[in-house]
Design an enzyme around this catalytic site. Sequence first.
Site, PDB file in Angstrom:
ATOM      1  N   TRP A   1     -12.357 -15.830 -17.414  1.00  0.00           N
ATOM      2  CA  TRP A   1     -12.110 -14.645 -16.570  1.00  0.00           C
ATOM      3  C   TRP A   1     -11.374 -13.564 -17.358  1.00  0.00           C
ATOM      4  CZ3 TRP A   1      -7.151 -13.469 -13.775  1.00  0.00           C
ATOM      5  CH2 TRP A   1      -6.051 -14.116 -14.369  1.00  0.00           C
ATOM      6  N   ASP A   2     -10.831 -13.942 -18.513  1.00  0.00           N
ATOM      7  CA  ASP A   2     -10.147 -12.980 -19.389  1.00  0.00           C
ATOM      8  C   ASP A   2     -11.013 -11.725 -19.567  1.00  0.00           C
ATOM      9  OD1 ASP A   2      -9.309 -15.642 -19.814  1.00  0.00           O
ATOM     10  OD2 ASP A   2      -8.442 -15.169 -21.756  1.00  0.00           O
TER      11      ASP A   2
ATOM     12  N   LYS B   1       3.155 -20.202 -14.712  1.00  0.00           N
ATOM     13  CA  LYS B   1       2.746 -20.050 -16.111  1.00  0.00           C
ATOM     14  C   LYS B   1       2.492 -18.580 -16.443  1.00  0.00           C
ATOM     15  CE  LYS B   1      -0.886 -21.618 -19.313  1.00  0.00           C
ATOM     16  NZ  LYS B   1      -2.258 -22.143 -19.397  1.00  0.00           N
ATOM     17  N   GLN B   2       1.833 -17.877 -15.510  1.00  0.00           N
ATOM     18  CA  GLN B   2       1.391 -16.507 -15.816  1.00  0.00           C
ATOM     19  C   GLN B   2       1.260 -15.728 -14.514  1.00  0.00           C
ATOM     20  OE1 GLN B   2      -2.270 -18.859 -16.817  1.00  0.00           O
ATOM     21  NE2 GLN B   2      -3.155 -16.807 -16.823  1.00  0.00           N
TER      22      GLN B   2
ATOM     23  N   GLU C   1      -1.820 -21.401 -13.807  1.00  0.00           N
ATOM     24  CA  GLU C   1      -2.304 -22.771 -14.004  1.00  0.00           C
ATOM     25  C   GLU C   1      -1.198 -23.818 -13.870  1.00  0.00           C
ATOM     26  OE1 GLU C   1      -4.557 -22.862 -17.646  1.00  0.00           O
ATOM     27  OE2 GLU C   1      -6.217 -21.801 -16.704  1.00  0.00           O
TER      28      GLU C   1
HETATM   29  C1  BGC Z   1      -4.744 -19.301 -19.329  1.00  0.00           C
HETATM   30  C2  BGC Z   1      -6.008 -18.857 -18.609  1.00  0.00           C
HETATM   31  C3  BGC Z   1      -6.933 -18.213 -19.622  1.00  0.00           C
HETATM   32  C4  BGC Z   1      -7.198 -19.139 -20.781  1.00  0.00           C
HETATM   33  C5  BGC Z   1      -8.031 -18.481 -21.855  1.00  0.00           C
HETATM   34  C6  BGC Z   1      -5.121 -20.224 -20.452  1.00  0.00           C
HETATM   35  O1  BGC Z   1      -3.973 -20.602 -21.147  1.00  0.00           O
HETATM   36  O2  BGC Z   1      -3.876 -19.961 -18.447  1.00  0.00           O
HETATM   37  O3  BGC Z   1      -5.701 -17.949 -17.594  1.00  0.00           O
HETATM   38  O4  BGC Z   1      -8.124 -17.869 -19.006  1.00  0.00           O
HETATM   39  O5  BGC Z   1      -5.978 -19.534 -21.348  1.00  0.00           O
HETATM   40  O6  BGC Z   1      -7.372 -17.393 -22.394  1.00  0.00           O
END
Ligand code: BGC
Length: 793
Positions: free
Chosen positions: A362-363, A593-594, A489
């Site tokens: 999804w990035d 986490k984010q 996550e």
């Molecule tokens: C992140 C995800 C991301 C992926 C790829 C993961 O560490 O939590 O949101 O899509 O890395 O960059």
Amino acid sequence: MTETLFGYECSPWELRWRGLDVDALQRTESAFALSNGHIGLRGTLEEAEPRGLPGTYLNGFYEQHELPYAEGGYGYPEEGQTVVNVTDGKILRLLVEDEPLDMRYGTALEHDRVLDFRSGTLTRSTEWSSPTGRRVRVKTERLVSFTQRAIAAIRYEVEPLDEDLQLVVQSDLLANEPIESETRDPRVAAALDTPLVSQFNRAANYQAVLVHQTRNSGLRMAAAMDHKIEVDDGIRTRIHSEDDLARLTVAVDVPKGGRLRITKFLAYGWSAQRSVPALRAQVEAALAGARQTGWKGLITEQRQYLDDFWATSDIEIDGDPELQQAVRFALFHLLQAGARGEQRAIAGKGLTGPGYDGHAFWDTETFVLPVLTYTIPDAARDALSWRHSTMDKARERATQLGLHGAAFPWRSITGAECSAYWPAGTAAFHVSADIADAVQRYVNATEDEDFERGCGAELLVETARLWASLGHYDRHGHFRIDGVTGPDEYSAVADNNVYTNLMARRNLIAAAQVCEKYPDARQQFEVDVAELDSWRSAADAMFLPYNQELGVHPQSEGFLEHDEWDYKGTGPAFYPLLLNYPYFDLYRKQVVKQADLVLALHLCGDSFSPEEKARDFAYYEARTVRDSSLSAGTQAVIAAEVGHLDLAYDYLAEAALTDLQDVHNNVRNGLHMASLAGAWQGTVAGFGGLRDHGGQLSFAPRLPRQLGGITFRLAFRGTRFQVSIRPGEATYHVLEGDPLELVHHGERFTVTTDPVTLPIADVDAGTPPVQPYGRAPQRRDSSKLRQFVSPEA
Ligand code: BGC
């Protein structure tokens, strides 16, 4: 004084590393990678060794392998996909008399590498003295062409400095380069050990071609090289080819002060369908075209392409030279990732390294595409067309899961789900709404009706069908989406993730609108009145949890009741938490986490009041550890919106410098495209306040006290315009195209080619929020800012 903090010199339009540091090669190879979105070449030295990771990638070219499970389960994807290091054409080895040029031996009297953001080239200048004291200067320049998609080229020049020297150059195409496997699974490692099976090789004159096929995925690729050699006379050459190697050898005696110059043209192509002769013909034809254009022509075309790009997308930052450089570095790499992808994915690492197996996440839609949409919209359209081309696989996945419509994969190269871990994989269903959101943004920014009524409408309809089948009505009449993972996550398989529900709501409404706008599309996708009504009703009834007592939104239902994480008891060595604690413990604590709810505050900001934003932001700031590089950019955006400008500045710098300073200690595997996009987001959506809610472009500019100004350029509906933020005011003007209706801090106005200057009121947001113990972003101390290195240095 030359500044070499983190190795790179500070300069507005280039990235320069002066001096030889063999240990740093791994990370400079990613930063110095060249790509056009189709071909990617890591920034390895021409002589191939020493090196961190070699890397030559073709977008979409992968090998397939079994996905390892200790215990399988229904619906687990069975096949994994991994990007392949294809035939390496970057290699040019040099023998000086009887000594090979190898930077680990002899003395590097001077060694300088420069990635130039305006010429789109990587240059190297090396003065080397061999172990027995023979001095040569080697100059190389490399490009991956933006204008000729199949082409890369290298100019290689050697000059004896003290005496006449015999020089031998070997120019290679090398397949199945030995490479240390990163994977711990022997089955996957086996699939990637010599993944290419030779099908054809031929060499004649100065030209050679190798064709290979992967063992399991059955994809075929061809690499070809041709050379132009410039030297006075007395040259002896030999060319030969075998299964995995083609080599042109050039031997010549060069007098002191003379020069051997070789221009190497490379062409790449791959296909799932084309035959050996067809692929061979394709790369040979591409080579002929490149030879016809010539080195100078390629350089000129590259420059023009980049001049156009910067004219629409440049960002100027006054007062922080390092940030200026980092932001342009970010834009340059985003362009490289997307420019000529042409209906292939944009991977999480672009084509800069093998990280994340070369998968797209999804990035792309949530972080990278907003940048491309407002700078080179054609690249955004191509990336969305790639998603559309994977529709069948997304439909199959939905069917397999007992759902309707299309369930796009969490990670993939071809569109088939490759995530072997449900909670941080398919359960992150939001990716489908993220795609729908990117479709709406692109269509709004370009008014591209052909795309809208075709690919766009189908993407919106099929993702709306997913949400309609994934959610359900509870006894209170709320439409709930249970058991999904949001962006964070460290929480998984939760109910009613606010970000997901808001994005799904938008998706459902957009699908209904596009069907009404294009009755033919509606008919084509077999949407009847009842289905349209069901989308609208689900959107109207979408459940959004809110906690009255705390005055904040739970990220997902139940989140605010979870135990707090013991931040004080978690030392720096225990981050990232996912490598040091079991997921079950992360999942049941309030640790983020984010940006998740904070991302909703950005992308769905029209669903929150300013007071809610301030409270939500403060609450999640105290619980967000930023173990993902996707977070800082978003935190910069909302920190700026709620008025914490120092904090926004710190986060912007973190996002922009993530790769240059190797903040996550993994840049060897490739650059983080989403974080690079975060540098743009933090600047344009953060300090510029750009929002596109409901299709209206609005700005709420604010300047942090550390900067003298920020100027950025955007493209919207065929108009190019510029926004310049200075202390207390912002000036807008159209550079090219029709006037636009914009909003500045809530006030509508029309921007034309005559600059309009509007005031910016001061903001006092009060005490800034706190972060978890030890996790505050690094304070950006303006008294210690690095200055640009003067060109003479
Ligand atoms: C992140 C995800 C991301 C992926 C790829 C993961 O560490 O939590 O949101 O899509 O890395 O960059």
